[in-house]
Design a protein around this motif. Structure first.
Motif, PDB file in Angstrom:
ATOM      1  N   UNK A   1       0.794  -1.223   0.000  1.00 62.29           N
ATOM      2  CA  UNK A   1       0.000   0.000   0.000  1.00 62.29           C
ATOM      3  C   UNK A   1       0.830   1.278   0.000  1.00 62.29           C
ATOM      4  N   UNK A   2       2.116   1.177  -0.316  1.00 66.46           N
ATOM      5  CA  UNK A   2       3.002   2.347  -0.310  1.00 66.46           C
ATOM      6  C   UNK A   2       3.476   2.746  -1.715  1.00 66.46           C
ATOM      7  N   UNK A   3       2.911   2.131  -2.747  1.00 56.26           N
ATOM      8  CA  UNK A   3       3.320   2.471  -4.101  1.00 56.26           C
ATOM      9  C   UNK A   3       4.590   1.786  -4.566  1.00 56.26           C
ATOM     10  N   UNK A   4       5.039   0.772  -3.839  1.00 62.82           N
ATOM     11  CA  UNK A   4       6.299   0.120  -4.196  1.00 62.82           C
ATOM     12  C   UNK A   4       6.180  -0.779  -5.426  1.00 62.82           C
TER      13      UNK A   4
ATOM     14  N   UNK B   1       7.947  -1.872 -10.960  1.00 58.37           N
ATOM     15  CA  UNK B   1       7.597  -1.903 -12.376  1.00 58.37           C
ATOM     16  C   UNK B   1       8.470  -0.962 -13.193  1.00 58.37           C
ATOM     17  N   UNK B   2       8.728   0.231 -12.683  1.00 60.56           N
ATOM     18  CA  UNK B   2       9.612   1.162 -13.399  1.00 60.56           C
ATOM     19  C   UNK B   2      10.989   0.534 -13.595  1.00 60.56           C
TER      20      UNK B   2
ATOM     21  N   UNK C   1      14.962  -2.735 -16.898  1.00 58.32           N
ATOM     22  CA  UNK C   1      15.661  -4.029 -16.943  1.00 58.32           C
ATOM     23  C   UNK C   1      15.325  -4.781 -18.236  1.00 58.32           C
ATOM     24  N   UNK C   2      14.055  -4.811 -18.586  1.00 59.42           N
ATOM     25  CA  UNK C   2      13.632  -5.509 -19.808  1.00 59.42           C
ATOM     26  C   UNK C   2      14.245  -4.845 -21.042  1.00 59.42           C
TER      27      UNK C   2
END
Length: 193
Positions: free
Chosen positions: A124-127, A132-133, A138-139
């Motif tokens: 619930x902290x936006x982690x 994902x960023x 990485x991808x």
């Protein structure tokens, strides 16, 4: 002041950190993030210890099956990301994540984000957005041309364990677009890299 968030690929030297994130029960009911690796009957026949050993062997063999997230010195989160071929059950024709003709599972340039797991105090902290960023970067750095996901539109609770696939809103905020809807509440989303 909160310590900075840092992500790193899950390489063998970070196996202990992965175990710390998964906790003594292996995250979601002893899954150890094997849900998309094995057919359901085979996975059901395995103990949590067997799943742990499978994942440890996967980490040792490489390439990294995902990214870990640290807040300061504490490992707190995980995201499974890599070529679709590395998560064979994610490509099952009966899933919301069934590959499309222009994104075949055997194309090494087609990657998938399949799972997130954050230790309970860090949810619930936006982690997930931070993970994902980092996953997009990485991808891209590893030759992916497409990055796909099949998140959940809505969960009964914001901290629901069913959100291990991620939230549609998190992927939308990162620029992913829905390219198919093969099941209700579960779009197939894509970001062209």
């Amino acid at each position: 002041m909160q310590a900075a968030a840092v992500t790193r690929p899950l390489t063998p030297e970070h196996s202990d950190a992965f175990e710390a994130v998964m906790g003594p029960n292996g995250a979601c009911y002893g899954c150890w993030c094997t849900y998309f690796l094995l057919p359901p009957k085979e996975r059901a026949a395995m103990s949590a210890g067997d799943k742990h050993d499978l994942m440890m062997a996967r980490i040792a063999a490489g390439p990294p099956p995902g990214l870990l997230l640290w807040i300061g010195d504490a490992p707190v989160g995980w995201m499974q990301i890599g070529p679709r071929a590395q998560v064979p059950q994610w490509n099952n024709p009966r899933r919301s994540s069934t590959p499309l003709p222009d994104g075949p599972a055997d194309d090494p340039g087609v990657w998938a984000v399949t799972c997130f797991f954050l230790r309970a105090p860090y949810r619930g902290r936006g982690l997930s957005r931070v993970l994902l960023k980092a996953g997009i970067d990485h991808a891209r750095a590893n030759g992916a041309r497409l990055l796909e996901a099949s998140p959940m539109d809505h969960a009964k609770q914001s901290k629901s364990v069913g959100l291990f696939v991620g939230s549609t809103a998190v992927f939308e905020a990162a620029g992913f677009e829905t390219v198919a809807r093969q099941k209700p509440n579960r779009p197939l989303m894509r970001l062209t890299l």
